[in-house]
Design a protein around this motif. Structure first.
Motif, PDB file in Angstrom:
ATOM      1  N   PHE A 116     -12.184   7.850 -32.244  1.00  0.00           N
ATOM      2  CA  PHE A 116     -11.390   8.058 -31.038  1.00  0.00           C
ATOM      3  C   PHE A 116     -12.068   9.032 -30.089  1.00  0.00           C
ATOM      4  O   PHE A 116     -12.967   9.772 -30.464  1.00  0.00           O
ATOM      5  CB  PHE A 116      -9.977   8.536 -31.389  1.00  0.00           C
ATOM      6  CG  PHE A 116      -9.925   9.897 -32.034  1.00  0.00           C
ATOM      7  CD1 PHE A 116      -9.650  11.028 -31.276  1.00  0.00           C
ATOM      8  CD2 PHE A 116     -10.115  10.042 -33.404  1.00  0.00           C
ATOM      9  CE1 PHE A 116      -9.585  12.286 -31.874  1.00  0.00           C
ATOM     10  CE2 PHE A 116     -10.049  11.283 -34.001  1.00  0.00           C
ATOM     11  CZ  PHE A 116      -9.783  12.415 -33.238  1.00  0.00           C
ATOM     12  N   HIS A 117     -11.612   8.999 -28.837  1.00  0.00           N
ATOM     13  CA  HIS A 117     -12.044   9.919 -27.789  1.00  0.00           C
ATOM     14  C   HIS A 117     -10.839  10.754 -27.392  1.00  0.00           C
ATOM     15  O   HIS A 117      -9.713  10.260 -27.364  1.00  0.00           O
ATOM     16  CB  HIS A 117     -12.534   9.169 -26.546  1.00  0.00           C
ATOM     17  CG  HIS A 117     -13.669   8.232 -26.806  1.00  0.00           C
ATOM     18  ND1 HIS A 117     -14.963   8.664 -26.931  1.00  0.00           N
ATOM     19  CD2 HIS A 117     -13.701   6.897 -26.970  1.00  0.00           C
ATOM     20  CE1 HIS A 117     -15.741   7.622 -27.159  1.00  0.00           C
ATOM     21  NE2 HIS A 117     -14.998   6.532 -27.192  1.00  0.00           N
ATOM     22  N   THR A 118     -11.097  12.019 -27.065  1.00  0.00           N
ATOM     23  CA  THR A 118     -10.038  12.900 -26.592  1.00  0.00           C
ATOM     24  C   THR A 118     -10.671  14.004 -25.756  1.00  0.00           C
ATOM     25  O   THR A 118     -11.892  14.036 -25.586  1.00  0.00           O
ATOM     26  CB  THR A 118      -9.228  13.487 -27.776  1.00  0.00           C
ATOM     27  OG1 THR A 118      -8.078  14.157 -27.273  1.00  0.00           O
ATOM     28  CG2 THR A 118     -10.055  14.437 -28.608  1.00  0.00           C
ATOM     29  N   GLU A 119      -9.842  14.866 -25.227  1.00  0.00           N
ATOM     30  CA  GLU A 119     -10.322  16.080 -24.583  1.00  0.00           C
ATOM     31  C   GLU A 119      -9.711  17.251 -25.322  1.00  0.00           C
ATOM     32  O   GLU A 119      -8.569  17.182 -25.771  1.00  0.00           O
ATOM     33  CB  GLU A 119      -9.925  16.120 -23.107  1.00  0.00           C
ATOM     34  CG  GLU A 119     -10.750  15.180 -22.277  1.00  0.00           C
ATOM     35  CD  GLU A 119     -10.891  15.618 -20.827  1.00  0.00           C
ATOM     36  OE1 GLU A 119     -10.498  16.755 -20.491  1.00  0.00           O
ATOM     37  OE2 GLU A 119     -11.407  14.815 -20.053  1.00  0.00           O
ATOM     38  N   GLY A 120     -10.494  18.309 -25.474  1.00  0.00           N
ATOM     39  CA  GLY A 120      -9.994  19.487 -26.160  1.00  0.00           C
ATOM     40  C   GLY A 120     -10.525  20.740 -25.519  1.00  0.00           C
ATOM     41  O   GLY A 120     -11.575  20.725 -24.866  1.00  0.00           O
ATOM     42  N   ASP A 121      -9.798  21.821 -25.703  1.00  0.00           N
ATOM     43  CA  ASP A 121     -10.226  23.104 -25.168  1.00  0.00           C
ATOM     44  C   ASP A 121     -11.178  23.778 -26.140  1.00  0.00           C
ATOM     45  O   ASP A 121     -10.881  23.890 -27.337  1.00  0.00           O
ATOM     46  CB  ASP A 121      -9.024  24.014 -24.921  1.00  0.00           C
ATOM     47  CG  ASP A 121      -8.209  23.562 -23.720  1.00  0.00           C
ATOM     48  OD1 ASP A 121      -8.823  23.077 -22.743  1.00  0.00           O
ATOM     49  OD2 ASP A 121      -6.983  23.690 -23.760  1.00  0.00           O
ATOM     50  N   GLY A 126     -13.608  25.767 -21.866  1.00  0.00           N
ATOM     51  CA  GLY A 126     -12.513  25.022 -21.246  1.00  0.00           C
ATOM     52  C   GLY A 126     -12.424  23.629 -21.826  1.00  0.00           C
ATOM     53  O   GLY A 126     -12.876  23.369 -22.936  1.00  0.00           O
ATOM     54  N   SER A 127     -11.875  22.705 -21.049  1.00  0.00           N
ATOM     55  CA  SER A 127     -11.656  21.339 -21.509  1.00  0.00           C
ATOM     56  C   SER A 127     -12.984  20.577 -21.588  1.00  0.00           C
ATOM     57  O   SER A 127     -13.770  20.576 -20.649  1.00  0.00           O
ATOM     58  CB  SER A 127     -10.698  20.624 -20.561  1.00  0.00           C
ATOM     59  OG  SER A 127     -10.393  19.353 -21.078  1.00  0.00           O
ATOM     60  N   VAL A 128     -13.192  19.906 -22.723  1.00  0.00           N
ATOM     61  CA  VAL A 128     -14.435  19.187 -22.991  1.00  0.00           C
ATOM     62  C   VAL A 128     -14.091  17.813 -23.551  1.00  0.00           C
ATOM     63  O   VAL A 128     -13.245  17.703 -24.447  1.00  0.00           O
ATOM     64  CB  VAL A 128     -15.296  19.967 -24.013  1.00  0.00           C
ATOM     65  CG1 VAL A 128     -16.517  19.190 -24.442  1.00  0.00           C
ATOM     66  CG2 VAL A 128     -15.696  21.331 -23.469  1.00  0.00           C
ATOM     67  N   PRO A 129     -14.752  16.734 -23.075  1.00  0.00           N
ATOM     68  CA  PRO A 129     -14.542  15.427 -23.699  1.00  0.00           C
ATOM     69  C   PRO A 129     -15.152  15.423 -25.106  1.00  0.00           C
ATOM     70  O   PRO A 129     -16.228  15.971 -25.322  1.00  0.00           O
ATOM     71  CB  PRO A 129     -15.271  14.453 -22.766  1.00  0.00           C
ATOM     72  CG  PRO A 129     -16.204  15.285 -21.963  1.00  0.00           C
ATOM     73  CD  PRO A 129     -15.679  16.681 -21.949  1.00  0.00           C
ATOM     74  N   MET A 130     -14.441  14.810 -26.039  1.00  0.00           N
ATOM     75  CA  MET A 130     -14.877  14.793 -27.439  1.00  0.00           C
ATOM     76  C   MET A 130     -14.783  13.384 -27.992  1.00  0.00           C
ATOM     77  O   MET A 130     -13.851  12.662 -27.680  1.00  0.00           O
ATOM     78  CB  MET A 130     -13.998  15.720 -28.283  1.00  0.00           C
ATOM     79  CG  MET A 130     -14.011  17.159 -27.844  1.00  0.00           C
ATOM     80  SD  MET A 130     -12.835  18.115 -28.846  1.00  0.00           S
ATOM     81  CE  MET A 130     -13.159  19.762 -28.263  1.00  0.00           C
ATOM     82  N   THR A 131     -15.752  13.025 -28.820  1.00  0.00           N
ATOM     83  CA  THR A 131     -15.766  11.726 -29.480  1.00  0.00           C
ATOM     84  C   THR A 131     -15.873  11.948 -30.978  1.00  0.00           C
ATOM     85  O   THR A 131     -16.724  12.713 -31.434  1.00  0.00           O
ATOM     86  CB  THR A 131     -16.956  10.878 -28.995  1.00  0.00           C
ATOM     87  OG1 THR A 131     -16.857  10.721 -27.586  1.00  0.00           O
ATOM     88  CG2 THR A 131     -16.966   9.515 -29.664  1.00  0.00           C
ATOM     89  N   GLU A 150      -9.903  23.286 -31.888  1.00  0.00           N
ATOM     90  CA  GLU A 150      -9.135  22.506 -32.841  1.00  0.00           C
ATOM     91  C   GLU A 150      -8.726  21.195 -32.173  1.00  0.00           C
ATOM     92  O   GLU A 150      -8.477  21.171 -30.979  1.00  0.00           O
ATOM     93  CB  GLU A 150      -7.864  23.253 -33.266  1.00  0.00           C
ATOM     94  CG  GLU A 150      -8.101  24.490 -34.057  1.00  0.00           C
ATOM     95  CD  GLU A 150      -6.800  25.146 -34.521  1.00  0.00           C
ATOM     96  OE1 GLU A 150      -5.788  24.422 -34.700  1.00  0.00           O
ATOM     97  OE2 GLU A 150      -6.807  26.366 -34.693  1.00  0.00           O
ATOM     98  N   VAL A 151      -8.677  20.124 -32.978  1.00  0.00           N
ATOM     99  CA  VAL A 151      -8.204  18.837 -32.495  1.00  0.00           C
ATOM    100  C   VAL A 151      -7.191  18.320 -33.498  1.00  0.00           C
ATOM    101  O   VAL A 151      -7.485  18.268 -34.695  1.00  0.00           O
ATOM    102  CB  VAL A 151      -9.380  17.837 -32.322  1.00  0.00           C
ATOM    103  CG1 VAL A 151      -8.861  16.453 -31.990  1.00  0.00           C
ATOM    104  CG2 VAL A 151     -10.357  18.331 -31.270  1.00  0.00           C
ATOM    105  N   GLU A 152      -6.036  17.973 -33.018  1.00  0.00           N
ATOM    106  CA  GLU A 152      -4.951  17.490 -33.880  1.00  0.00           C
ATOM    107  C   GLU A 152      -4.653  18.479 -35.002  1.00  0.00           C
ATOM    108  O   GLU A 152      -4.383  18.095 -36.144  1.00  0.00           O
ATOM    109  CB  GLU A 152      -5.295  16.107 -34.449  1.00  0.00           C
ATOM    110  CG  GLU A 152      -5.453  15.039 -33.376  1.00  0.00           C
ATOM    111  CD  GLU A 152      -5.774  13.653 -33.936  1.00  0.00           C
ATOM    112  OE1 GLU A 152      -6.048  13.516 -35.148  1.00  0.00           O
ATOM    113  OE2 GLU A 152      -5.727  12.717 -33.145  1.00  0.00           O
TER     114      GLU A 152
END
Length: 155
Positions: A116-121, A126-131, A150-152
């Motif tokens: 999945f792709h998401t954005e996280g701090d 700051g906010s960064v696109p993450m894969t 942290e993601v989820e």
């Protein structure tokens, strides 16, 4: 600044392209003699950690890199690179550099279809696109490890 990028397998080209955009000079680390070229930091890219660890040992690069990391060489490790650094791997007996005092879970987000792709701090950025593609996460970390994102709810 010159950055050594482990180029045995995995997503090393993508790292090189971004580093060059940022103004860094990259050298590909493919064999033990490449470690004789001075570099200021190291990138351990995503890919297959088991393959990368095996090749590092077979090519006579493992001990030199481990020693440099232990001596304070800055390292950016993504996905498989984080597995190479971790002191423990929750679902694997194999260990590699063991320089990151953390326990990592391999393929923690599931199969390839679970990517999945998401954005996280990210702390300080700051906010960064993450894969996340069959990505690991940190199950637990020593208090000395600074968690930047942290993601989820996972580190």
């Amino acid at each position: 600044m010159r950055i050594g990028v482990l180029a045995l397998q995995g997503a090393f080209i993508e790292h090189e392209k971004m580093l060059e955009k940022l103004g860094a000079e990259c050298i590909e680390l493919r064999q033990a003699s490449d470690l004789d070229i001075p570099f200021d930091g190291l990138v351990l890219p995503g890919g297959e950690s088991t393959v990368q660890g095996k090749l590092l040992r077979e090519l006579g690069m493992f001990e030199t890199l481990k020693s440099r990391i232990e001596d304070g060489l800055p390292v950016l490790a993504t996905c498989a690179g984080m597995i190479l650094l971790s002191a423990q791997i929750e679902n694997d007996e194999l260990r590699h550099f063991t320089t990151l005092p953390a326990c990592v879970k391999r393929n923690a987000y599931g199969r390839q279809l679970g990517s999945f792709h998401t954005e996280g701090d990210v702390k300080g950025i700051g906010s960064v696109p993450m894969t996340f593609i069959r990505a690991p996460y940190i199950e637990s970390a020593d208090p000395s490890v600074e968690i930047l994102a942290e993601v989820e709810g996972k580190l």
